[in-house]
Motif scaffolding. Structure first.
Motif, PDB file in Angstrom:
ATOM      1  N   LEU A 296     -22.334  18.075  -4.730  1.00  0.00           N
ATOM      2  CA  LEU A 296     -23.717  17.596  -5.244  1.00  0.00           C
ATOM      3  C   LEU A 296     -24.691  18.398  -5.711  1.00  0.00           C
ATOM      4  N   SER A 297     -25.200  19.391  -5.235  1.00  0.00           N
ATOM      5  CA  SER A 297     -25.852  20.208  -5.077  1.00  0.00           C
ATOM      6  C   SER A 297     -25.479  20.804  -6.215  1.00  0.00           C
ATOM      7  N   LEU A 298     -24.719  21.384  -6.274  1.00  0.00           N
ATOM      8  CA  LEU A 298     -24.361  22.277  -8.157  1.00  0.00           C
ATOM      9  C   LEU A 298     -24.411  21.265  -8.752  1.00  0.00           C
ATOM     10  N   LYS A 299     -24.403  20.019  -9.123  1.00  0.00           N
ATOM     11  CA  LYS A 299     -23.980  19.382  -9.820  1.00  0.00           C
ATOM     12  C   LYS A 299     -25.512  18.794 -10.699  1.00  0.00           C
ATOM     13  N   LEU A 300     -26.346  18.659  -9.416  1.00  0.00           N
ATOM     14  CA  LEU A 300     -27.821  17.766  -9.744  1.00  0.00           C
ATOM     15  C   LEU A 300     -28.536  19.927 -10.073  1.00  0.00           C
ATOM     16  N   GLY A 301     -27.882  20.534  -9.540  1.00  0.00           N
ATOM     17  CA  GLY A 301     -29.063  22.087  -9.915  1.00  0.00           C
ATOM     18  C   GLY A 301     -28.208  22.260 -11.961  1.00  0.00           C
ATOM     19  N   GLU A 302     -27.276  21.853 -12.256  1.00  0.00           N
ATOM     20  CA  GLU A 302     -26.255  21.728 -13.359  1.00  0.00           C
ATOM     21  C   GLU A 302     -27.396  20.853 -14.848  1.00  0.00           C
ATOM     22  N   CYS A 303     -27.508  19.716 -13.743  1.00  0.00           N
ATOM     23  CA  CYS A 303     -28.967  19.259 -14.588  1.00  0.00           C
ATOM     24  C   CYS A 303     -30.383  19.943 -14.770  1.00  0.00           C
ATOM     25  N   GLU A 304     -30.803  20.955 -13.892  1.00  0.00           N
ATOM     26  CA  GLU A 304     -31.903  21.309 -14.015  1.00  0.00           C
ATOM     27  C   GLU A 304     -31.978  22.063 -15.622  1.00  0.00           C
ATOM     28  N   LEU A 305     -30.918  23.024 -14.780  1.00  0.00           N
ATOM     29  CA  LEU A 305     -30.720  24.092 -15.718  1.00  0.00           C
ATOM     30  C   LEU A 305     -30.745  23.936 -17.226  1.00  0.00           C
ATOM     31  N   VAL A 306     -29.643  22.346 -17.680  1.00  0.00           N
ATOM     32  CA  VAL A 306     -29.759  22.156 -18.980  1.00  0.00           C
ATOM     33  C   VAL A 306     -31.218  21.606 -19.539  1.00  0.00           C
ATOM     34  N   GLU A 307     -32.012  21.371 -18.803  1.00  0.00           N
ATOM     35  CA  GLU A 307     -33.705  20.329 -19.256  1.00  0.00           C
ATOM     36  C   GLU A 307     -34.805  21.947 -19.140  1.00  0.00           C
ATOM     37  N   GLN A 308     -33.747  22.842 -17.968  1.00  0.00           N
ATOM     38  CA  GLN A 308     -34.908  24.124 -18.606  1.00  0.00           C
ATOM     39  C   GLN A 308     -34.475  25.009 -19.686  1.00  0.00           C
ATOM     40  N   THR A 309     -32.693  24.921 -20.149  1.00  0.00           N
ATOM     41  CA  THR A 309     -33.026  25.700 -21.242  1.00  0.00           C
ATOM     42  C   THR A 309     -33.236  24.706 -22.668  1.00  0.00           C
ATOM     43  N   VAL A 310     -32.436  23.776 -22.653  1.00  0.00           N
ATOM     44  CA  VAL A 310     -32.935  22.843 -24.213  1.00  0.00           C
ATOM     45  C   VAL A 310     -33.906  22.137 -23.782  1.00  0.00           C
ATOM     46  N   GLY A 311     -34.452  21.763 -23.153  1.00  0.00           N
ATOM     47  CA  GLY A 311     -35.859  21.104 -23.370  1.00  0.00           C
ATOM     48  C   GLY A 311     -35.394  19.657 -22.952  1.00  0.00           C
ATOM     49  N   GLU A 312     -34.208  19.464 -22.991  1.00  0.00           N
ATOM     50  CA  GLU A 312     -33.537  17.926 -23.037  1.00  0.00           C
ATOM     51  C   GLU A 312     -32.781  17.551 -21.839  1.00  0.00           C
ATOM     52  N   SER A 313     -33.229  16.141 -21.299  1.00  0.00           N
ATOM     53  CA  SER A 313     -32.675  15.381 -19.883  1.00  0.00           C
ATOM     54  C   SER A 313     -31.257  15.756 -20.290  1.00  0.00           C
ATOM     55  N   PRO A 314     -30.578  16.278 -19.674  1.00  0.00           N
ATOM     56  CA  PRO A 314     -28.850  15.386 -20.054  1.00  0.00           C
ATOM     57  C   PRO A 314     -29.175  14.676 -19.714  1.00  0.00           C
TER      58      PRO A 314
END
Length: 375
Positions: A296-314
């Motif tokens: 769970l922590s890995l997948k939610l962390g993945e969400c955050e990294l998309v937001e930080q890199t792309v600037g949009e929520s996945p």
């Protein structure tokens, strides 16, 4: 970003229909084998080169049909956009972004992002390194335009080198021929390793924060990348040229072993991602509950990294995983939805509410249980 409409034509068992989604939480109810997962996969396929289930691309096309199409109308970066996937029975595939063909997989990076959580991901901790490498490669490919192309080229180099090792035996010319492939392998492998190491460093911090909340501050999660050089993540050389030199040196050193075994023994195709709870291997020592918290922590962390890199929520895709989690973990996942669009499959009976948009899925037909928004 969020999807407004999924328009389908002969994709698996879904026939020809359009599904209008809300920007928030969308739940798809129905029995097994009705098409719920197919719908999630149709969205996922436009963010990643391959689906999350094994099979041929031909299998995406409905039986007795020669072509399939998925068209997404979505909103991202302040404007409405379209993404279209076209598949034909002769193995041709094309993707169009706003009507313009995408010629390389990397061109789609950062344009449309999803994070998928499906039952197989609960084995990320328990199973071998191949699954963890696949997790990393899928996540990074959405963010880095060059990464997917580098992976594909690297796989071809490994295949060619393995073929040479198997066919040439102990030919006197083999070391010289291997040197050519090792040079190319070092070019690609060092780039892949550098990107993975950088991603894992960021993922470790994001996932650790979620795991601390899940464990009420009682446990510390640490994620490290175990590279070909044997060094943990924090000790990796960050210069691409130095990393290339290190990989090439090890390839040359292991050449006799590779010739003996007839296969390539060195490179990022043999790397791993180590998951540690309080400094101990989650795979070897973690309880089932701890292991699920790690995933769970890995997948939610993945969400955050998309937001930080792309600037949009996945867009968060949850395929029949809520039933696999206990009530506390279910509540934590729900509390993490935030402003993200979420698509969830559920085998239970439909329970419409003001907080979610509910759909019924039966025999491939998706029926929204409240009226879609006006055009």
């Amino acid at each position: 970003m969020f999807v407004r409409e999924v328009s389908l034509r002969h994709f698996r068992n879904l026939g020809c229909q359009s599904v209008f989604l809300s920007p928030g939480v969308n739940v798809f109810y129905g029995k097994n084998a009705q098409g719920k997962t197919n719908l999630l996969e149709s969205v996922f396929l436009l963010s990643c080169p391959k689906g999350f289930r094994q099979g041929r691309e031909r299998d995406y096309i409905a039986f007795d049909e020669t072509a399939a199409r998925v068209l997404l109308h979505y909103h991202a970066f302040g404007r409405d956009q379209t993404l279209e996937l076209q598949l034909s029975a002769d193995a041709r595939k094309s993707i169009l972004l706003n009507g313009v063909p995408i010629r390389k997989n990397g061109e789609l990076a950062s344009q449309f992002c999803t994070v998928l959580f499906e039952p197989g991901h609960l084995d990320l901790v328990k199973e071998g390194p191949e699954q963890r490498r696949h997790f990393l490669d899928t996540a990074i490919s959405q963010l880095r335009p060059k990464y997917q192309s580098a992976l594909e080229s690297y796989s071809r180099v490994i295949a060619q080198k393995n073929m040479l090792l198997k066919k040439s035996g102990f030919s006197s010319s083999l070391p010289d021929m291997l040197e050519v492939w090792n040079e190319r392998l070092a070019d690609l492998g060092s780039y892949i390793t550098l990107q993975r190491g950088s991603y894992v460093r960021k993922l470790s911090a994001a996932a650790a924060a979620h795991h601390a909340r899940l464990s009420h501050g009682k446990e510390t999660l640490f994620v490290e990348y175990r590279a070909f050089c044997g060094a943990p993540d924090e000790a990796l050389i960050t210069s691409l040229s130095e990393l290339r030199s290190l990989l090439l040196e090890q390839l040359r050193r292991e050449m006799p072993l590779e010739m003996e075994r007839g296969m390539c023994m060195v490179g990022p195709h043999r790397d791993d991602m180590e998951l540690l709870i309080d400094g101990r291997s989650a795979r070897l020592f973690g309880s089932q509950g701890q292991q699920r918290s790690v995933v769970l922590s890995l997948k939610l962390g993945e969400c955050e990294l998309v937001e930080q890199t792309v600037g949009e929520s996945p867009i968060l895709l949850l395929d029949d995983v809520m039933s696999e989690l206990d009530r506390a973990r279910q509540q934590y996942v729900k509390s993490s939805f935030g402003a993200r669009q979420v698509l969830i499959t559920n085998c239970g009976r439909a329970r419409p509410s003001k907080k979610v948009t509910a759909f019924s899925v039966a025999d491939g037909r998706v029926t929204r249980l409240d009226p879609p928004p006006s055009a």
